[in-house]
Design a protein around this motif. Sequence first.
Motif, PDB file in Angstrom:
ATOM      1  N   ARG A 181     -38.277  41.247  59.345  1.00  0.00           N
ATOM      2  CA  ARG A 181     -37.907  42.610  58.948  1.00  0.00           C
ATOM      3  C   ARG A 181     -36.618  43.076  59.605  1.00  0.00           C
ATOM      4  NH1 ARG A 181     -43.065  46.241  59.984  1.00  0.00           N
ATOM      5  NH2 ARG A 181     -43.096  45.010  61.913  1.00  0.00           N
ATOM      6  N   GLY A 182     -35.892  42.149  60.223  1.00  0.00           N
ATOM      7  CA  GLY A 182     -34.631  42.505  60.851  1.00  0.00           C
ATOM      8  C   GLY A 182     -34.806  42.857  62.308  1.00  0.00           C
ATOM      9  N   SER A 183     -34.118  43.905  62.760  1.00  0.00           N
ATOM     10  CA  SER A 183     -34.165  44.296  64.157  1.00  0.00           C
ATOM     11  C   SER A 183     -33.738  45.745  64.291  1.00  0.00           C
ATOM     12  CB  SER A 183     -33.255  43.398  64.999  1.00  0.00           C
ATOM     13  OG  SER A 183     -33.338  43.734  66.376  1.00  0.00           O
ATOM     14  N   ALA A 184     -33.832  46.269  65.503  1.00  0.00           N
ATOM     15  CA  ALA A 184     -33.218  47.552  65.816  1.00  0.00           C
ATOM     16  C   ALA A 184     -31.714  47.347  65.969  1.00  0.00           C
ATOM     17  CB  ALA A 184     -33.816  48.119  67.094  1.00  0.00           C
ATOM     18  N   ARG A 185     -30.970  48.432  65.928  1.00  0.00           N
ATOM     19  CA  ARG A 185     -29.528  48.375  66.142  1.00  0.00           C
ATOM     20  C   ARG A 185     -29.203  48.864  67.549  1.00  0.00           C
ATOM     21  NH1 ARG A 185     -28.605  51.061  60.633  1.00  0.00           N
ATOM     22  NH2 ARG A 185     -28.207  52.916  61.906  1.00  0.00           N
ATOM     23  N   VAL A 186     -28.073  48.401  68.047  1.00  0.00           N
ATOM     24  CA  VAL A 186     -27.643  48.810  69.389  1.00  0.00           C
ATOM     25  C   VAL A 186     -27.531  50.322  69.480  1.00  0.00           C
ATOM     26  CG1 VAL A 186     -25.734  48.735  71.020  1.00  0.00           C
ATOM     27  CG2 VAL A 186     -26.477  46.635  69.891  1.00  0.00           C
ATOM     28  N   ASP A 187     -26.927  50.949  68.481  1.00  0.00           N
ATOM     29  CA  ASP A 187     -26.732  52.401  68.545  1.00  0.00           C
ATOM     30  C   ASP A 187     -28.062  53.152  68.536  1.00  0.00           C
ATOM     31  OD1 ASP A 187     -26.623  51.407  65.710  1.00  0.00           O
ATOM     32  OD2 ASP A 187     -26.690  53.547  65.282  1.00  0.00           O
ATOM     33  N   GLU A 188     -29.089  52.568  67.930  1.00  0.00           N
ATOM     34  CA  GLU A 188     -30.403  53.214  67.923  1.00  0.00           C
ATOM     35  C   GLU A 188     -31.037  53.169  69.312  1.00  0.00           C
ATOM     36  OE1 GLU A 188     -31.568  52.302  63.238  1.00  0.00           O
ATOM     37  OE2 GLU A 188     -32.085  50.845  64.809  1.00  0.00           O
ATOM     38  N   VAL A 189     -30.853  52.059  70.009  1.00  0.00           N
ATOM     39  CA  VAL A 189     -31.361  51.947  71.379  1.00  0.00           C
ATOM     40  C   VAL A 189     -30.663  52.952  72.278  1.00  0.00           C
ATOM     41  CG1 VAL A 189     -31.632  50.412  73.364  1.00  0.00           C
ATOM     42  CG2 VAL A 189     -31.897  49.508  71.035  1.00  0.00           C
ATOM     43  N   VAL A 190     -29.344  53.000  72.189  1.00  0.00           N
ATOM     44  CA  VAL A 190     -28.566  53.912  73.038  1.00  0.00           C
ATOM     45  C   VAL A 190     -28.907  55.366  72.713  1.00  0.00           C
ATOM     46  CG1 VAL A 190     -26.234  54.723  73.564  1.00  0.00           C
ATOM     47  CG2 VAL A 190     -26.708  52.266  73.430  1.00  0.00           C
ATOM     48  N   ALA A 191     -29.064  55.694  71.426  1.00  0.00           N
ATOM     49  CA  ALA A 191     -29.388  57.066  71.050  1.00  0.00           C
ATOM     50  C   ALA A 191     -30.744  57.500  71.613  1.00  0.00           C
ATOM     51  CB  ALA A 191     -29.388  57.205  69.529  1.00  0.00           C
TER      52      ALA A 191
END
Length: 241
Positions: A181-191
């Motif tokens: 299903r893909g992954s999380a994005r870096v910007d989502e982790v940082v946000a």
Amino acid sequence: MSWWLVSFARGGPARYVSHLDTMRVVQRTFARAGIELALSQGMRPKPRLSLPLPLPTGAAACEELAVVEVAAATDAEPLDAHLRALQAAAAKGLSITRLAAVEERPRPQATAADYECRLTAPCAAVNDALAGFAAEAHVTVERESPKGRRAIELKEYVSGLSASPCDAGTRLAFTLRYGPRGSARVDEVVAALAARLGIEPLVLDLTRLRVTWKGLPPRPAAATAQIAPAGDAAGKGDDSQ
């Protein structure tokens, strides 16, 4: 025809090149090195080249992978000669570090990638935010796309979160896992962390340190080279795109 696994690093001005333009940069590097790429079949042949895991624009990288098919004429030269030619032809900020030849077309899939970036908050505050992140059963963010909205469970994809002090803030390190299903994005982790810290969700000095792959053959014989860190990586070519 034969397939090559090409490892490269990028930094400096090359970190601001988009995914599609990075593919064009790699293609032009082969052209300047005098190495002919094989072409696809059909009405509009295209070079047989892929970058299996797109790198975010603005990110440096230490160990990226390109998969290319080269024309049969290249087999007459040893890999280390081709590596030297590619290094001499590489654009500014791009460094070709390793070539490996494989008999069959590889189909690599990323399973994990290690990242680090800088946050503007003090290290003690970031560590408190990481402790809160770890204590929660679920950390969900909403992703919007042309296809609609989708809830992303960050804890399904993020591991290895750690913080250390650095100039002008805190260095955050973490691993993103990839699946069907893909992954999380870096910007989502940082946000998600920035919301806990009360700071702007800025992704600063992002670097992808390494990628773990599946679907690659056992490590074949290869030509390698020593390189500078990704932030200083630079080829001798004059093409920065």
